[in-house]
Design a protein around this motif. Structure first.
Motif, short mmCIF file in Angstrom:
data_model
loop_
_atom_site.label_atom_id
_atom_site.label_comp_id
_atom_site.label_asym_id
_atom_site.label_seq_id
_atom_site.Cartn_x
_atom_site.Cartn_y
_atom_site.Cartn_z
N LEU A 92 -54.94 -42.07 -43.85
CA LEU A 92 -54.59 -42.15 -45.27
C LEU A 92 -55.19 -40.92 -45.94
O LEU A 92 -56.35 -40.61 -45.74
CB LEU A 92 -55.17 -43.42 -45.89
CG LEU A 92 -54.90 -44.75 -45.18
CD1 LEU A 92 -55.56 -45.91 -45.94
CD2 LEU A 92 -53.41 -45.01 -45.03
N VAL A 114 -48.88 -50.86 -48.56
CA VAL A 114 -49.00 -49.87 -47.49
C VAL A 114 -49.02 -50.59 -46.14
O VAL A 114 -48.41 -50.12 -45.17
CB VAL A 114 -50.27 -49.00 -47.70
CG1 VAL A 114 -50.59 -48.20 -46.44
CG2 VAL A 114 -50.07 -48.06 -48.88
N ARG A 170 -57.92 -49.40 -47.65
CA ARG A 170 -58.14 -49.49 -46.20
C ARG A 170 -58.47 -50.93 -45.78
O ARG A 170 -58.01 -51.41 -44.75
CB ARG A 170 -59.28 -48.55 -45.81
CG ARG A 170 -59.48 -48.40 -44.33
CD ARG A 170 -58.48 -47.38 -43.76
NE ARG A 170 -57.89 -47.82 -42.52
CZ ARG A 170 -57.14 -47.04 -41.72
NH1 ARG A 170 -56.90 -45.79 -42.03
NH2 ARG A 170 -56.62 -47.51 -40.63
N TYR A 201 -55.83 -43.79 -55.26
CA TYR A 201 -56.35 -43.81 -53.89
C TYR A 201 -57.76 -43.20 -53.83
O TYR A 201 -58.66 -43.74 -53.18
CB TYR A 201 -55.41 -43.06 -52.93
CG TYR A 201 -56.00 -42.99 -51.55
CD1 TYR A 201 -56.11 -44.14 -50.77
CD2 TYR A 201 -56.52 -41.79 -51.03
CE1 TYR A 201 -56.72 -44.11 -49.52
CE2 TYR A 201 -57.11 -41.75 -49.79
CZ TYR A 201 -57.21 -42.91 -49.03
OH TYR A 201 -57.82 -42.88 -47.81
#
Ligand SMILES: [Zn+2]
Length: 398
Positions: free
Chosen positions: A365, A318, A348, A340
């Protein structure tokens, strides 16, 4: 909002654009009063009245007086414009890693009828045509009498076309899929095929977590991983539509051999088989994927560690994508939704450690919100595109 008319656009072009803007507004936002349409679309009252009347005459919307319970300013009640969901619909299909699904989806995004069946492991994409065509014939036969033929058809295909040796055949079957469906349903609407991630991205953009956001990356995970990338409100498709194959972005040159022939592709680290590998389970077992994700959510240590490891690699990819695309939002769908949800902190952390501040600080996100219906909703959006671009030219009988 309607697009600004091009200089020199004819009255007819402007009218077509405005009809499209009104129909799209009620398709996306549901029943809307003429007064609100006037404000939201920046057109004057008499223009909105004429456009709505034309759409009603074409059988695309109804116009009814506002319910008396609805608070409104003094004066004449404004007519409410509603999409005719039961009458105007598309066929939406999805060929998922483990399911085949078919729906009739009405204008306004309402699922009118839905059928599904398990997809046997290893079933070639083209073998899905016969059962899906059977569902569509059954739905046609059980539709209310007086229902029109569908105005379009689209199919979302998970990026899991693999041959007997596990080699990935991207695009090869997708391109033949539309033609095979047309052949199976000669009186059908004509089908377009699209990648699952692209189509789910469209659905989340129109009706889900990404509504109102024009720069986003949607990541779909199953056996593989692919992305639907929307920038400036438009899907990035690439030459012949095979863009967004982010699962084959190399993240670990010393990693495992991938089905595409390369080594260390992102999907070897974040695909479902990576999760199973870290959890000490055999590859290819989708039921086990759900078990591992469930156990991780329940705090079981081995499953949690497996999810965290995958989530760390998820953040790694990401971060790269965020640096390249600079989106406002990254959405996690398919089985990446659960990864996630269980490993948001790892994702993160990796993103913050790797991505440029200018790209990462504002980026949100989020887990996808449309769930399993995203593919069907998105396929319907694709199939409605032509009608919304030219409502009176798309051949719906009045
Ligand atoms: Zn690969």
């Amino acid at each position: 909002m309607p697009l600004p008319a091009a200089p020199g656009a004819s009255q007819e072009e402007i009218r077509r654009q405005n009809l499209g803007a009104v129909l799209r507004f009620v398709h996306v936002h549901g029943p809307t009063s003429r007064a609100e349409l006037t404000g939201r679309l920046g057109l004057n009252r008499s223009t909105i009245g004429a456009l709505a009347a034309d759409l009603a005459a074409a059988g695309l919307v109804t116009e009814e007086a506002e319910a008396p319970t609805v608070a409104r300013r003094a004066g004449r009640p404004s007519l409410v414009v509603s999409p005719r969901s039961g009458r105007v619909y598309t066929y939406a299909l999805s060929i998922e890693a483990d399911r085949l699904r078919a729906a009739r989806v009405g204008l306004g995004g309402r699922i009118l009828d839905l059928r599904e069946i398990a997809r046997p492991p290893g079933m070639p994409v083209l073998d899905a045509v016969a059962p899906l065509a059977g569902f569509l014939r059954a739905m046609r036969d059980s539709a209310a009498s007086g229902a029109l033929p569908p105005i379009g058809g689209a199919v979302a295909v998970a990026d899991t076309s693999r041959d007997a040796e596990g080699r990935i055949r991207i695009g090869a079957t997708d391109e033949r899929l539309g033609a095979a469906l047309d052949e199976a349903l000669p009186a059908g609407p004509g089908f377009v095929a699209g990648d699952m991630a692209d189509i789910a991205a469209l659905a989340e953009h129109v009706r889900g977590v990404a509504a109102g956001i024009n720069d986003l990356i949607y990541l779909h995970g199953d056996l593989g991983v692919s992305a639907g990338i929307i920038t400036g409100g438009r899907l990035v498709a690439g030459h012949r539509g095979h863009g967004g194959k982010v699962g084959h972005m190399v993240v670990n040159p010393h990693g495992l051999r991938c089905g595409c022939g390369s080594r260390g592709c992102w999907e070897t680290e974040v695909g479902e088989n990576a999760l199973l590998r870290h959890a000490g389970r055999a590859p290819g077992d989708r039921a086990a994927v759900l078990e591992v994700l469930g156990s991780a959510a329940g705090g079981e240590p081995v499953a949690r560690a497996a999810v965290r490891q995958v989530a760390d690699w998820l953040g790694f990819g990401v971060a790269n994508l965020v640096n390249v695309v600079n989106p406002d939002l990254v959405v996690f769908g398919g089985s990446l939704r659960e990864v996630y949800a269980a490993g948001a902190g790892e994702v993160r952390r990796r993103l913050d450690a790797m991505a440029l501040p200018a790209s990462r600080e504002h980026v949100q996100l989020r887990a996808a919100t449309l769930g399993r219906n995203a593919a069907l909703i998105g396929a319907a959006e694709l199939a409605f595109e032509q009608l919304l671009a030219d409502p009176l030219g798309a051949g719906v009988a009045g």
